[in-house]
Design an enzyme around this catalytic site. Structure first.
Site, PDB file in Angstrom:
ATOM      1  N   SER A 275      11.957   6.861   7.908  1.00  0.00           N
ATOM      2  CA  SER A 275      11.597   6.574   9.293  1.00  0.00           C
ATOM      3  C   SER A 275      12.027   5.161   9.654  1.00  0.00           C
ATOM      4  O   SER A 275      11.688   4.207   8.956  1.00  0.00           O
ATOM      5  CB  SER A 275      10.086   6.707   9.447  1.00  0.00           C
ATOM      6  OG  SER A 275       9.699   6.241  10.708  1.00  0.00           O
TER       7      SER A 275
ATOM      8  N   SER B  74      11.067   6.046  15.081  1.00  0.00           N
ATOM      9  CA  SER B  74       9.828   5.619  15.750  1.00  0.00           C
ATOM     10  C   SER B  74      10.185   5.316  17.196  1.00  0.00           C
ATOM     11  O   SER B  74      10.604   4.205  17.505  1.00  0.00           O
ATOM     12  CB  SER B  74       9.296   4.329  15.128  1.00  0.00           C
ATOM     13  OG  SER B  74       8.895   4.535  13.834  1.00  0.00           O
TER      14      SER B  74
ATOM     15  N   ASN C  69      -4.022   5.360  16.096  1.00  0.00           N
ATOM     16  CA  ASN C  69      -5.090   5.039  15.147  1.00  0.00           C
ATOM     17  C   ASN C  69      -5.510   3.591  15.358  1.00  0.00           C
ATOM     18  O   ASN C  69      -4.743   2.680  15.070  1.00  0.00           O
ATOM     19  CB  ASN C  69      -4.588   5.205  13.710  1.00  0.00           C
ATOM     20  CG  ASN C  69      -4.339   6.656  13.383  1.00  0.00           C
ATOM     21  OD1 ASN C  69      -5.204   7.502  13.578  1.00  0.00           O
ATOM     22  ND2 ASN C  69      -3.147   6.964  12.916  1.00  0.00           N
TER      23      ASN C  69
ATOM     24  N   HIS D 262       8.410   6.169  20.574  1.00  0.00           N
ATOM     25  CA  HIS D 262       7.206   5.640  21.236  1.00  0.00           C
ATOM     26  C   HIS D 262       7.328   5.284  22.713  1.00  0.00           C
ATOM     27  O   HIS D 262       6.322   5.045  23.369  1.00  0.00           O
ATOM     28  CB  HIS D 262       6.626   4.432  20.489  1.00  0.00           C
ATOM     29  CG  HIS D 262       6.468   4.674  19.026  1.00  0.00           C
ATOM     30  ND1 HIS D 262       5.820   5.779  18.522  1.00  0.00           N
ATOM     31  CD2 HIS D 262       6.923   3.978  17.947  1.00  0.00           C
ATOM     32  CE1 HIS D 262       5.857   5.739  17.199  1.00  0.00           C
ATOM     33  NE2 HIS D 262       6.519   4.679  16.826  1.00  0.00           N
TER      34      HIS D 262
ATOM     35  N   GLU E  74      10.256  -2.017   7.350  1.00  0.00           N
ATOM     36  CA  GLU E  74      11.357  -1.278   7.996  1.00  0.00           C
ATOM     37  C   GLU E  74      12.376  -0.969   6.887  1.00  0.00           C
ATOM     38  O   GLU E  74      13.085  -1.859   6.410  1.00  0.00           O
ATOM     39  CB  GLU E  74      11.964  -2.153   9.097  1.00  0.00           C
ATOM     40  CG  GLU E  74      13.323  -1.714   9.602  1.00  0.00           C
ATOM     41  CD  GLU E  74      13.416  -0.241  10.012  1.00  0.00           C
ATOM     42  OE1 GLU E  74      12.724   0.158  10.949  1.00  0.00           O
ATOM     43  OE2 GLU E  74      14.195   0.516   9.371  1.00  0.00           O
TER      44      GLU E  74
ATOM     45  N   CYS F 109       6.187  -6.883   7.416  1.00  0.00           N
ATOM     46  CA  CYS F 109       7.290  -6.386   8.240  1.00  0.00           C
ATOM     47  C   CYS F 109       7.617  -7.436   9.285  1.00  0.00           C
ATOM     48  O   CYS F 109       6.712  -8.069   9.821  1.00  0.00           O
ATOM     49  CB  CYS F 109       6.876  -5.082   8.923  1.00  0.00           C
ATOM     50  SG  CYS F 109       8.236  -4.299   9.811  1.00  0.00           S
TER      51      CYS F 109
ATOM     52  N   GLU G 126       0.817  -1.213   0.000  1.00  0.00           N
ATOM     53  CA  GLU G 126       0.000   0.000   0.000  1.00  0.00           C
ATOM     54  C   GLU G 126       0.849   1.260   0.000  1.00  0.00           C
ATOM     55  O   GLU G 126       1.976   1.265   0.481  1.00  0.00           O
ATOM     56  CB  GLU G 126      -0.920  -0.001   1.226  1.00  0.00           C
ATOM     57  CG  GLU G 126      -1.995  -1.052   1.104  1.00  0.00           C
ATOM     58  CD  GLU G 126      -2.905  -1.131   2.322  1.00  0.00           C
ATOM     59  OE1 GLU G 126      -4.058  -1.540   2.143  1.00  0.00           O
ATOM     60  OE2 GLU G 126      -2.478  -0.785   3.430  1.00  0.00           O
TER      61      GLU G 126
ATOM     62  N   CYS H  36      -1.452   6.393  10.056  1.00  0.00           N
ATOM     63  CA  CYS H  36      -0.217   5.811  10.561  1.00  0.00           C
ATOM     64  C   CYS H  36      -0.456   4.505  11.287  1.00  0.00           C
ATOM     65  O   CYS H  36      -1.302   4.430  12.161  1.00  0.00           O
ATOM     66  CB  CYS H  36       0.401   6.764  11.576  1.00  0.00           C
ATOM     67  SG  CYS H  36       1.605   7.758  10.843  1.00  0.00           S
TER      68      CYS H  36
ATOM     69  N   CYS I 285       1.129  -1.598  15.850  1.00  0.00           N
ATOM     70  CA  CYS I 285       1.096  -1.357  14.401  1.00  0.00           C
ATOM     71  C   CYS I 285       0.399  -2.498  13.660  1.00  0.00           C
ATOM     72  O   CYS I 285       0.715  -3.670  13.865  1.00  0.00           O
ATOM     73  CB  CYS I 285       2.527  -1.199  13.901  1.00  0.00           C
ATOM     74  SG  CYS I 285       2.663  -1.157  12.108  1.00  0.00           S
TER      75      CYS I 285
ATOM     76  N   CYS J 222       5.884  -4.364  15.810  1.00  0.00           N
ATOM     77  CA  CYS J 222       5.611  -3.351  16.833  1.00  0.00           C
ATOM     78  C   CYS J 222       4.169  -3.569  17.287  1.00  0.00           C
ATOM     79  O   CYS J 222       3.270  -3.715  16.446  1.00  0.00           O
ATOM     80  CB  CYS J 222       5.813  -1.954  16.269  1.00  0.00           C
ATOM     81  SG  CYS J 222       7.508  -1.704  15.692  1.00  0.00           S
TER      82      CYS J 222
HETATM   83  S1  SF4 Z   1       5.853   0.349  13.012  1.00  0.00           S
HETATM   84 FE1  SF4 Z   1       7.090   0.034  11.145  1.00  0.00          FE
HETATM   85  S2  SF4 Z   1       8.748  -1.333  11.854  1.00  0.00           S
HETATM   86 FE2  SF4 Z   1       7.116  -1.493  13.406  1.00  0.00          FE
HETATM   87  S3  SF4 Z   1       5.844  -3.244  12.719  1.00  0.00           S
HETATM   88 FE3  SF4 Z   1       4.931  -1.353  11.841  1.00  0.00          FE
HETATM   89  S4  SF4 Z   1       5.821  -1.246   9.771  1.00  0.00           S
HETATM   90 FE4  SF4 Z   1       7.143  -2.650  10.974  1.00  0.00          FE
END
Ligand code: SF4
Length: 399
Positions: free
Chosen positions: A232, A254, A331, A256, A201, A142, A122, A374, A149, A146
């Site tokens: 990023s 990132s 989100n 957090h 990543e 990925c 995407e 995001c 995410c 995370c």
């Molecule tokens: S925040 Fe980025 S590095 Fe972490 S799981 Fe999502 S896509 Fe992968």
């Protein structure tokens, strides 16, 4: 166009209809690689550089989609090129437009050797009053998982090639009508900024991302300045310096969390590259200055990382780094275990950081209605069970 409700301009086509390309696309090759391909099809050495320059212009300045458009290239040459190559981009299989004008494209790519029919990735365009930002993906899925995410719940299927990364920018310019001869009152481009913040990543696909970003920022081509390109990373420390040295784009981290125990959970890569090492890599980032500050992204999770004590610690941690902090309201996505912090708390957090001298904008969520915001990106290519996810996480920690 700003429709009043989310809409789809291209409805998703079934996977069965996908036909992998029969010939290679020239998109994503460096000038030297273009010269080599021209040599492969019989172009004599003295002509190669000039021909490569012509192709570069037609592909990256004019957005040509077919060799027949390249009118200053001889007919014979065009026929030879068309026999061996294309200038195809990834196939757009769905396009959605959010009520706020954000657009999300689902792109289909050849699968490689893993027995799948195709893969999907995407890419999102976010229009704002003073800019238009394209959020680009670097991998299908990925490995980093995370925990906040959505993309991280998707199996890493493969790295994208440089051509597939540049191809996302080409597709976006095609769909937005954003090539050089676009008729606008002021001639301004719609896509002014690129962020490598989509799926994946980027620093785990370093070479392809570097090659793609050098093409995107080439001022005789797509021409988006490196100061308007942001990469990023969740903190792949060994490749942070290389990013500054070899690509020279703006860096975003990132972050957090401000304590290792919590960051280990939110961004599991932290177990491999803990905060101390990550922040040292930021202090050493080539080219960082007050004019080129590093962005620290901080997703606001209710009761998890949003206390004023966290804000205090954040300010301490960033001492000595030319930094700005982007606060991102979480989100939600289906199945996520977190909630977004209360607005009140986000404001208090932001104010504390601002008073300590850091710019701390709260990012307005965009494209939530089409899951384009995001941390929400995810194609349907692969979904993971919890067990598989944990196994992948363990693998990512040991590679
Ligand atoms: S925040 Fe980025 S590095 Fe972490 S799981 Fe999502 S896509 Fe992968």
């Amino acid at each position: 166009m700003t429709p009043s409700a989310a809409s789809a301009l291209v409805e998703k086509t079934p996977l069965e209809t996908y036909v992998p390309p029969a010939k290679p696309s020239l998109i994503g090759l460096s000038r030297a690689q273009l010269c080599d391909r021209l040599g492969d099809v019989g172009v004599a050495p003295p002509q190669r550089k000039m021909r490569a320059q012509q192709l570069w212009h037609w592909i990256y300045v004019r957005g040509a989609r077919d060799f027949s458009e390249m009118t200053n290239v001889s007919k014979e040459m065009r026929a030879i090129l068309a026999e061996h190559f294309t200038v195809d981009r990834p196939e757009v299989v769905a396009e959605q437009i959010s009520a706020d004008g954000t657009r999300k494209w689902l792109l289909r790519l050849p699968s490689g050797d893993d027995g799948q029919k195709a893969h999907e990735v995407e890419c999102v365009y976010i229009p704002e009053t003073d800019r238009g930002t394209l959020c680009v993906s670097s991998q299908v899925g990925c490995t980093l998982n995370c925990s906040f995410c959505h993309t991280g719940t998707q199996r890493l299927v493969r790295n994208l090639t440089a051509g597939e990364i540049v191809g996302q920018v080409m597709v976006a310019r095609d769909r937005l009508g954003d090539w050089i001869d676009r008729e606008t009152p002021n001639g301004n481009r719609l896509i002014t900024n690129i962020v490598m913040m989509g799926m994946g990543e980027p620093l785990y696909n370093f070479d392809a991302v570097r090659d793609a970003l050098l093409i995107v920022s080439d001022n005789e081509g797509i021409g988006i300045s490196r100061r308007r390109v942001t990469l990023s990373t969740s903190g792949v420390v060994p490749n942070i310096k290389r990013t500054g040295d070899e690509i020279g784009v703006m860096l975003a981290i990132s972050l957090h969390a401000v304590r290792d125990e919590l960051r280990d959970e939110l961004v599991p890569l932290n177990r491999k590259y803990p905060l101390k090492e990550l922040l040292q890599a930021c202090r050493d980032y080539p080219g960082a200055s007050n004019a080129r500050r590093i962005t620290f992204e901080y997703v606001m999770l209710k009761g998890v990382n949003d206390s004023l004590d966290d804000a205090r610690r954040l300010v301490q941690l960033l001492k000595g780094i030319p930094a700005k902090i982007n606060l991102i309201p979480f989100n939600p996505w289906p199945g996520s275990k977190y909630e977004c912090s209360d607005w009140d708390q986000i404001e208090k957090f932001s104010e504390y950081i601002f008073n300590a001298g850091y710019s701390s904008p709260v990012r307005t969520p965009r494209g939530r209605d089409i899951l384009a915001a995001c941390g929400q990106l995810k194609s349907e290519t692969e979904k993971l069970s919890v067990r598989e996810r944990n196994a992948l996480r363990a693998m990512a920690m040991t590679d």
